[in-house]
Design an enzyme around this catalytic site. Structure first.
Site, PDB file in Angstrom:
ATOM      1  CD  GLU A 164      -2.901  -1.285   2.278  1.00 48.66           C
ATOM      2  OE1 GLU A 164      -3.163  -0.320   3.215  1.00 48.66           O
ATOM      3  OE2 GLU A 164      -4.028  -2.270   2.587  1.00 48.66           O
ATOM      4  CD  GLU A 347      -3.179  -5.531   3.724  1.00 46.66           C
ATOM      5  OE1 GLU A 347      -4.146  -4.601   3.967  1.00 46.66           O
ATOM      6  OE2 GLU A 347      -2.083  -5.388   3.929  1.00 46.66           O
TER       7      GLU A 347
HETATM    8  O1  IFM Z   1      -4.002  -3.563   9.643  1.00 41.60           O
HETATM    9  C1  IFM Z   1      -3.652  -2.616   8.089  1.00 41.60           C
HETATM   10  C2  IFM Z   1      -3.048  -3.157   7.022  1.00 41.60           C
HETATM   11  O2  IFM Z   1      -1.303  -3.144   7.329  1.00 41.60           O
HETATM   12  C3  IFM Z   1      -2.877  -2.432   5.990  1.00 41.60           C
HETATM   13  N1  IFM Z   1      -4.031  -2.747   5.117  1.00 41.60           N
HETATM   14  C4  IFM Z   1      -4.967  -2.057   5.834  1.00 41.60           C
HETATM   15  C5  IFM Z   1      -5.365  -3.403   6.755  1.00 41.60           C
HETATM   16  C6  IFM Z   1      -6.816  -1.978   7.642  1.00 41.60           C
HETATM   17  O3  IFM Z   1      -6.336  -1.121   8.219  1.00 41.60           O
END
Ligand code: IFM
Length: 437
Positions: A164, A347
């Site tokens: 990210e 994710e």
């Molecule tokens: O916990 C985070 C992760 O580190 C990166 N993506 C979003 C998740 C939830 O906020």
């Protein structure tokens, strides 16, 4: 649940600073999150990741949880300051040893190791030299990729360079709510460019050490304009370019989009070729869509983020919108066509205020509903021809959620932080059954 293609990769994700703890063992250096979490008022509950889930000591127990879940892959991140305490120089053997043990344990349990090299925990020494605002950090990142893959490249099944980069740029350097806490607004563009350059240089370093596929994990959020007016649509397009295209167009050989803050003077000859080095997988992190309207007069931003009505909400107050995941996957296909590599959803998950009941069970029906909807959205996208080959739940464990500290629980497994006791939630059993089927 409908059938998924044979070989579809089911997994769960975590990151180093959010779970490992043990921040001072084996010569690990400080990261920007160690520093930031100690600054008064930065973290809502005043906590740090010093202990987190104590995974560094409990990795074998956590590997057993993965084996019990039956997932085919586990996405974890490697702590850069555990490998290079100051972000440069030779790798620390003890730091690498930890990941070596983890990787071997995963393989013995039949779980593919998927390693992310940078999930926001930059060595503090590099930040002191300018961090990602300094072009040299991109070269340091490639060196770190090299020394890490020299040790683990024969066993990690998928390498992810950055996690990210948009969130690291915007929350960490634009708005200052994440480490390192800089408030540069659109002057944060060099952070975007140097992360992407670091990605491209790291791809080359990894190629020299491993035959495994290479990816990047980007955060995406389909944009919903608040109204039909031209100004709302223009604001939505600006936000879309920033969030969804700034870190994808150049990767896929299209150069930078016309997004707020893009500064061509930061980009040197040849950089865009380095950034566009082919990758096998595009990692997609998705949580929710974003509502956007035109800004108030005098606003420093060309858009304003507004809440989206009509959706259930998570404990983070994020809208639950599985249709947004399908929309996003189709949009990536339509936008990039043949240039789009295979996609893995790296994710997907939600925070709820989960707590054990009187019998010690943790029932989380909202998370099951959330995951069910999002998995179905992926299935629909595959049916529509989008090449999605994996889905990773965020997260295996409840963990340290950055500026929210321990107040947001994303895990399939509940963690009682004072005792570090792990209790699989009902969503863990649900996901295990899905994976088995
Ligand atoms: O916990 C985070 C992760 O580190 C990166 N993506 C979003 C998740 C939830 O906020």
């Amino acid at each position: 649940m409908p059938d998924f293609p044979a070989g579809f990769r089911w997994g769960v994700s975590t990151s180093a600073y959010q779970i490992e703890g043990a921040t001072t063992v084996d010569g690990r250096g400080p990261s920007i999150w160690d520093t930031f979490a100690r600054e008064p008022g930065r973290i809502v509950d005043g906590s740090t990741g010093d202990e987190a889930c104590d995974h560094h000591h409990r990795y074998a127990e956590d590997t057993a949880l993965l084996a019990g879940l039956g997932v085919s892959a586990y996405r974890f991140s490697i702590s850069w300051p555990r490998i290079q305490p100051t972000g440069a120089g030779p790798a620390l053997t003890a730091g690498l040893d930890f990941y070596d043990r983890l990787v071997d344990g995963l393989l013995a349990a039949g779980v593919d190791p998927v390693a992310t090299l940078f999930h926001w925990d930059l060595p503090q020494a590099l930040e002191d030299a300018g961090g990602w605002l300094n072009r040299d950090t991109a070269a340091r990142f490639a060196e770190y990729a090299d020394v890490t893959a020299a040790r683990l490249g024969d066993r990690v099944k998928l390498w992810i360079t950055l996690n990210e980069p948009f969130i690291h740029m915007s929350l960490g350097h634009g708005m200052g709510v994440h480490a390192p806490g800089r408030v540069l607004l659109f002057d944060a563009f060099p952070v975007a460019h140097h992360q992407l350059l670091g990605h491209g240089l790291a791809v080359a370093a990894l190629r020299a050490r491993t035959a495994s596929p290479v990816a990047i994990a980007n955060n995406y959020s389909p944009v919903r304009p608040a109204g039909d007016s031209d100004v709302d649509r223009a604001a939505a397009a600006a936000y879309d370019a920033l969030h969804n295209r700034l870190f994808t167009d150049p990767l896929l050989g299209l150069g930078y989009p016309d997004a707020p803050g893009v500064d061509p003077t930061v980009v040197r000859d040849g950089d865009l070729d380095v950034i566009a080095a082919p990758i096998e997988v595009l990692g997609v992190n998705y949580y929710n869509p974003t509502g956007i309207r035109a800004p108030e007069e005098g606003s420093p931003l060309p858009f304003e983020i507004v809440p989206l009505d009509g959706y259930p909400r998570t404990a983070f107050d994020w809208p639950v919108a599985p249709d947004g995941l399908r929309e996003l996957l189709l949009q990536l296909r339509d936008r990039y066509g043949d240039a789009l590599p295979e996609i893995q959803v790296t994710e997907s998950g939600c925070a709820y205020d989960d707590a054990p009941d009187a019998q010690g069970r943790v029932d989380d029906p909202e998370r099951i509903a959330y995951l069910d909807g999002h998995v179905r959205a992926v299935h629909e996208a595959i049916g529509a021809g989008v090449p999605v080959t994996g889905y990773f739940v965020w997260s295996l464990l409840d963990n340290w959620e950055w500026a929210e500290g321990f107040t947001k629980r994303f895990g399939l497994v509940h963690v009682d932080y004072p005792t570090q006791r792990r209790t699989p939630k009902s969503s863990y059993a649900w996901f295990r059954d899905l994976v088995r089927r």
